[in-house]
Design an enzyme around this catalytic site. Structure first.
Site, PDB file in Angstrom:
ATOM      1  N   ASP A  59      12.704  -2.271  -2.543  1.00  0.00           N
ATOM      2  CA  ASP A  59      11.965  -1.912  -3.787  1.00  0.00           C
ATOM      3  C   ASP A  59      11.627  -0.458  -3.312  1.00  0.00           C
ATOM      4  O   ASP A  59      10.817   0.197  -4.277  1.00  0.00           O
ATOM      5  CB  ASP A  59      10.387  -2.725  -3.744  1.00  0.00           C
ATOM      6  CG  ASP A  59       9.918  -2.369  -2.638  1.00  0.00           C
ATOM      7  OD1 ASP A  59       8.529  -1.902  -2.484  1.00  0.00           O
ATOM      8  OD2 ASP A  59      10.223  -3.035  -1.641  1.00  0.00           O
ATOM      9  N   ASP A 104       8.403  -6.949   2.349  1.00  0.00           N
ATOM     10  CA  ASP A 104       7.101  -6.597   1.576  1.00  0.00           C
ATOM     11  C   ASP A 104       7.752  -5.626   0.277  1.00  0.00           C
ATOM     12  O   ASP A 104       8.065  -4.913   0.234  1.00  0.00           O
ATOM     13  CB  ASP A 104       6.392  -5.591   2.363  1.00  0.00           C
ATOM     14  CG  ASP A 104       5.951  -6.488   3.775  1.00  0.00           C
ATOM     15  OD1 ASP A 104       4.985  -7.147   3.518  1.00  0.00           O
ATOM     16  OD2 ASP A 104       6.359  -6.044   4.871  1.00  0.00           O
ATOM     17  N   ASP A 154      14.842  -6.528   1.625  1.00  0.00           N
ATOM     18  CA  ASP A 154      13.523  -6.078   2.077  1.00  0.00           C
ATOM     19  C   ASP A 154      12.490  -7.512   1.993  1.00  0.00           C
ATOM     20  O   ASP A 154      12.894  -8.531   1.354  1.00  0.00           O
ATOM     21  CB  ASP A 154      13.305  -5.054   1.260  1.00  0.00           C
ATOM     22  CG  ASP A 154      11.797  -4.534   1.785  1.00  0.00           C
ATOM     23  OD1 ASP A 154      11.504  -4.276   3.068  1.00  0.00           O
ATOM     24  OD2 ASP A 154      11.074  -4.345   1.175  1.00  0.00           O
TER      25      ASP A 154
END
EC number: 3.1.3.18
Length: 218
Positions: free
Chosen positions: A172, A12, A10
């Site tokens: 995250d 961001d 990922d």
């Protein structure tokens, strides 16, 4: 023999702390229209599901009636600021660059799978000097579906001729975990990211530091 044949990430909240710039983007949009601005903690709860949802969450929070034309103009300015503030205040998370370098040195192909607008993915990575590590960069418009749909991970399997268990995904948020598990991939959940201020649920591995990925892949 390496267990994993490709590692996906990922963006961001995983590679880059983009919350400061995303806060700048939405607050610039709102302030220009004389609307109330939001705190970073609030903005954090709006991100992770693509620009459309980010913008919609902000408009819902403002809680004012808008005409279709006003919404169109607000979105146009939002898109302008989103493309302008690429790396004004954002920062790489600790150990990201050195870990990516180590993974590439070990021969791992690396990919980015993000819901961020596709046209902004490579410029953001380039701004932080890490775009050259990745052989594939998928954004929110790259495929018909975005995370938490498993389509981006299925795409990586098809492009690189891999079985799902040969891909490790690193993220995250719950979107990352759901997408990876539904695709049949193992997944690292990083504790420092943006998961809507709630603990990330049931990843294969939990890491507090990006460099711990090196221990997992061996």
């Amino acid at each position: 023999m390496q267990k994993y044949k490709l590692i996906g990430f990922d963006l961001d909240g995983t590679l880059i702390n983009t919350l400061p710039d995303l806060t700048l983007v939405i607050n610039s949009t709102l302030a220009e229209a004389n609307l109330p601005t939001a705190t970073p903690d609030l903005v954090l709860t709006w991100i992770g599901k693509g620009a459309d949802v980010f913008f919609a969450n902000a408009i819902k929070w403002v809680n004012q009636p808008f005409s279709d034309e006003q919404l169109r103009q607000l979105r146009q300015r939002f898109d302008h600021f989103y493309a302008t503030y690429v790396c004004e205040q954002s920062e790489l998370y600790p150990n990201v660059k050195s870990t990516l370098e180590a993974l590439r040195a070990k021969g791992y192909p690396l990919a980015v799978v993000t819901n961020k607008p596709t046209k902004l993915v490579q410029p953001v990575l380039q701004a932080f000097g890490i775009d050259h590590f990745f052989c594939e960069m998928l954004g929110g418009q790259s495929l018909p579906a975005i995370k938490p749909h498993p389509a981006p991970l299925y795409y990586l399997c098809g492009k690189f001729g891999l079985h799902p268990h040969e891909i490790l995904f690193v993220g995250d948020s719950e979107n990352d975990v759901i997408a990876a598990k539904n695709a049949g991939c193992e997944v690292v959940g990083l504790t420092y990211g943006y998961n809507y201020n709630v603990p990330i649920a049931n990843p294969t591995y939990v890491c507090e530091d990006f460099a711990e990925i090196l221990r997992i892949v061996g």
